[in-house]
Enzyme design. Structure first.
Site, mmCIF file in Angstrom:
data_model
loop_
_atom_site.group_PDB
_atom_site.id
_atom_site.type_symbol
_atom_site.label_atom_id
_atom_site.label_comp_id
_atom_site.label_asym_id
_atom_site.label_seq_id
_atom_site.Cartn_x
_atom_site.Cartn_y
_atom_site.Cartn_z
ATOM 1 N N GLU A 138 0.846 -1.266 -0.004
ATOM 2 C CA GLU A 138 -0.085 -0.107 -0.074
ATOM 3 C C GLU A 138 1.182 1.232 0.019
ATOM 4 O OE1 GLU A 138 -4.121 0.285 1.816
ATOM 5 O OE2 GLU A 138 -2.909 1.310 3.330
ATOM 6 N N HIS A 142 6.506 -27.119 4.532
ATOM 7 C CA HIS A 142 5.729 -28.440 4.053
ATOM 8 C C HIS A 142 4.806 -27.938 3.059
ATOM 9 C CE1 HIS A 142 7.380 -31.043 7.196
ATOM 10 N NE2 HIS A 142 7.535 -30.029 7.608
ATOM 11 N N LYS A 165 -12.992 1.765 -3.582
ATOM 12 C CA LYS A 165 -13.987 2.247 -2.788
ATOM 13 C C LYS A 165 -15.230 2.709 -3.391
ATOM 14 C CE LYS A 165 -11.333 2.859 1.653
ATOM 15 N NZ LYS A 165 -10.923 3.703 2.685
#
EC number: 5.3.1.9
Length: 545
Positions: free
Chosen positions: A353, A384, A510
């Site tokens: 960001e 793993h 947004k």
């Protein structure tokens, strides 16, 4: 800063670095150790117990010196001083960037100093009342559960730090939980065993207008009203961290239960502010002080140490080297501590960001890469899962190993440390075909069988890594670590020439969400309009045929 801006690729040090990169791309990291017996001593750096090891990076002393020269040509020392002096480095929003003032590393603006001190005192008093059991809800029961409602910087920093610093198995009083997702399931899980009469919600939203946070706050209020019954005031079960006292009051949170934060504190740097209230509640005021002290120690080091001995500067330069000169597109965070399981998520916001941008200070577009893709997971679990790609995939990946050493008698932590060191060593050295063949012969395989299987055992190695050693995962060390990465991000953003402190891309998302929420299918692309129609049809009549 009013001086003319020069993009970094036009600085003379850039072409010098390109020559170093051409030379070092033909050399393996293991070879660099063969040529320099003192490489670890030369390329590891310490401060206040924290050790930064860059010796497993694809770099040598001449290349590092050229990177330090690049920082000088980019006027990084001036940028650091401007940051601490409160110049408006967030120039697109005309704001200073002074989260360091929250840690006592520089002065807050005079007009904010009194309010800041008062807020910090109120945080402490609030925390003491909660942790002592003297703060009660509407029915007179003490508050035993605190649920933070926030998203982005109002969630990631406090959540990660609380996970790191509240010992596993210790049920703190009160317990602190975090809810960020607008998906109601996260809130439901947080409240599954909760008693409304002893639950407090912290609504963390600077603007008190964040859609996800407000939706969760409204759901929390409905839950309280249903659980407390008529005649009980849910206001006693809310507090807010916000600058919008009127909006908080309209929601039902009185001004005396609202904690403001300065405008010059960005969301991803806000854990040090009143946004850190749930963290202070979780660990106590004295531990929060140690957290601030660790960050302050790194602030002071960043401001005063020469570039060639400055941990955030060196870490930032190593990352820039990987991104722009070695063509490495991603950074994997590998903390070897369960308490740091959310560290990669916190750093994703901090790095991507902040520096996931292309527009330079002069308004032109960057012609070089900026932020890498940041991801990762906790060790040894990742070994793993995705470490296979590091060993035998087709891409180079930069790796950051974060390793708290802990006490000598902690057997599990000793095993984690050994695994971390083994991974960084194996990913550097790899395994060539001759070694693979020899190991198969030693196991008794026939030559023909070994020849078929051996190529599948080859691991190219040469993955560059940084290791950060911490004496322990405690409040001081975590503060140091977080400030180290904060300043590293500033170093890179400054040299790239971008504003690391705005996030206009997020704002576009947004705006689009608000447009869709309004129910309008107009002016949307055919795919989006089609998806909206398909989703609405599924809501009405799910077709599972």
């Amino acid at each position: 800063m009013t001086e003319p801006f020069t993009p970094p690729h036009r600085l003379s040090a850039w072409s010098t670095l390109e020559n170093h990169a051409a030379r070092l791309r033909t050399m393996r990291i293991a070879e660099l150790f063969e040529h320099d017996a003192a490489r670890f001593a030369t390329l590891s750096f310490g401060h206040r117990g924290l050790l930064l090891d860059l010796s497993k990076q694809s770099i040598d002393a001449p290349a590092l010196a050229a990177l330090v020269d690049l920082a000088g040509q980019a006027r990084l020392p001036d940028g650091i001083e401007a940051l601490f002096a409160g110049e408006h480095l967030n120039f697109t929003e005309d704001r200073a960037v002074l989260h360091m003032a929250l840690r006592g590393a520089c002065a807050a603006p005079l007009e904010d100093a009194a309010t800041l001190a008062q807020s910090q005192q109120r945080m402490r008093a609030f925390t003491v009342a909660l942790r002592s059991g003297t703060m009660t809800g509407a029915t007179g029961k003490p508050i035993r559960l605190v649920v933070n409602l926030g998203i982005g910087g109002s969630d990631l920093g406090p959540r990660m730090a609380a996970q790191a610093l509240v010992p596993t198995g210790l049920r703190a009083t009160p317990e602190v939980r975090f809810v960020a997702n607008i998906d109601r399931r996260e809130l439901d899980e947080a409240l599954a065993d909760a008693d409304p009469a002893s639950t407090l919600f912290v609504v963390s939203s600077k603007s008190f207008a964040t859609a996800e946070t407000l939706a969760n706050a409204q759901a929390a209020r409905a839950w309280l009203q249903a659980g407390l019954g008529a005649g009980c005031d849910p206001a006693l079960h809310f507090t807010a961290v916000s600058n919008a006292t009127d909006a908080a009051a309209a929601f039902g949170i009185p001004a005396e239960r609202v904690f403001p934060l300065p405008e010059w504190v960005g969301g991803r740097y806000s854990v040090w502010s009143t946004i850190g209230l749930p963290l202070m509640i979780a660990i106590g005021a004295s531990e929060f002080d140690a957290f601030l002290a660790g960050a302050r120690a790194m602030d002071e080091h960043f401001r005063t140490a020469p570039p060639g001995e400055n941990l955030p500067v060196l870490m930032g330069l190593a990352g820039l080297w990987n991104t722009d000169f070695l063509g490495i597109e991603s950074l994997a965070l590998l903390p070897y501590a369960h308490g740091l399981r959310s560290f990669a998520a916190w750093l994703q916001q901090l790095e991507m960001e902040s520096n996931g941008k292309r527009c330079l200070r002069d308004g032109s577009g960057s012609v070089i890469h900026t932020s890498p893709i940041v991801w990762g997971g906790v060790g040894t679990v990742g070994q793993h899962a995705f470490h296979q790609l590091f060993y035998q995939g087709t891409r180079r990946v930069a790796l950051d190993f974060i390793v708290p050493v802990a006490a000598a008698d902690d057997v599990s932590q000793r095993s984690l440390v050994e695994n971390a060191f083994a991974q960084s060593a194996a990913l550097m050295s790899g395994r060539d075909l001759d070694t693979a063949l020899a190991s198969l012969r030693a196991k008794g395989l026939a030559e023909s069988e070994a020849a078929v299987l051996a190529p599948h055992l080859v691991c190219p190695g040469n993955q560059p890594s940084t290791t950060v050693l911490l004496p322990a995962l405690d409040a001081f060390s975590l503060g140091q670590l977080m400030a180290l990465y904060e300043h590293k991000v500033f170093v890179q953003g400054w040299i790239w020439g971008i504003n690391s402190f705005d996030q206009y891309g997020v704002e576009l998302g947004k705006e689009m969400a608000r447009s869709l929420s309004a129910g309008s299918g107009e002016n949307h692309d055919a795919s989006t309009a089609g998806l909206m129609a398909a989703a609405e049809a599924m809501r009405r009549t799910p077709d599972r045929s």
